[in-house]
Design an enzyme around this catalytic site. Structure first.
Site: not given
Ligand SMILES: N[C@@H]1[C@@H](O)[C@H](O)[C@@H](COP(=O)(O)O)O[C@@H]1O
Length: 237
Positions: A67, A129, A131
């Site tokens: 990413d 969260d 991810h």
């Protein structure tokens, strides 16, 4: 799915480092994706120490960043800068072996990986969260390969991203999608500390849902989760 619970962070890091090192030593081209973040700090310390002491052929191991959040006015984004500092520079990886994911190349990235022989191992952390890479809840589709996500100053994603960097992020950010990750031959996911206990319960024992993106990872046939006791505290099995 293999799940290993270790007594502490140090043992989790040692096990993760051993899995990565074993791959790096294979007598062939090896394609790795490694995570930035706090979780892998201990793993990188161990890897750096071991690699500095051994005769290691750096030319056969390739690294594909999974990413990236570009930064306004900077050559490298958040992930590349973090990995350079935490690992790549420390063990003098040749820049020709570092495959940056960018806003320009993201659409061709899965094809490039395929042409390069596919990913042998992806090492990931999980956000609190749920991810993984940058597949955020609310912005995840399990059907996606590598993709770019646009954001604007002040919107929800911008706000989420500014928690990950002190610098000014530039749209779009880019990430491997779930399909890219699931196509890897092997996955390693690790998590430590109380702050990850609730999310790891959902990831490992809750429904598989795009609202908890990392829940899809456990469908991979060759995945190992390594959790320290604190991160595993709420698991039933
Ligand atoms: N892009 C990275 C993720 O790849 C990483 O897994 C996550 C968790 O980070 P940490 O290990 O610091 O909890 O943070 C960032 O969002």
């Amino acid at each position: 799915m293999k799940k290993i619970i270790t007594k502490d962070y140090a043992t989790m890091s040692e096990l993760a480092a051993a899995i990565v090192l074993e791959k790096m030593m294979l007598p062939k081209r090896v394609n790795l994706s490694l995570t930035a973040g706090n979780t892998p700090v201990g793993m990188y310390e161990i890897l750096i120490d071991k690699l500095q002491k051994m005769d290691f052929d750096r030319s056969t191991v390739h690294y594909y960043n999974f990413d990236e959040i570009p930064l306004v006015g900077e050559r490298y984004g958040v992930t590349m800068s973090a990995l350079n500092t935490a690992f790549y520079d420390q063990v003098h990886i040749d820049h020709g072996n570092l495959h940056e994911l960018t806003a320009e190349n993201n659409q061709a990235y899965d094809q490039k990986i395929l042409q390069d022989g596919g990913l042998d191992l992806v090492v990931m952390g999980v956000g609190s969260d749920g991810h993984f890479c940058a597949n955020m809840p609310g912005y995840t589709s399990f059907d996606r390969e590598t993709f770019a996500v646009s954001f604007e100053k002040g919107d929800g994603l911008y706000t989420a991203i500014t928690h990950l960097t002190d610098k000014e992020p530039a749209s779009p950010y880019v990430t491997f999608g779930p399909r890219t990750i699931l196509a890897s031959k092997q996955l390693l996911v690790f998590a430590n500390g109380k702050s990850k206990a609730e999310i790891m319960k959902k990831v490992l024992e809750g429904p598989i849902t795009e609202e908890v993106p990392a829940s899809i990872l456990r469908t991979h046939p060759n995945i190992t989760f390594i959790l320290d006791e604190e991160a595993a505290a709420l698991l039933e099995n």
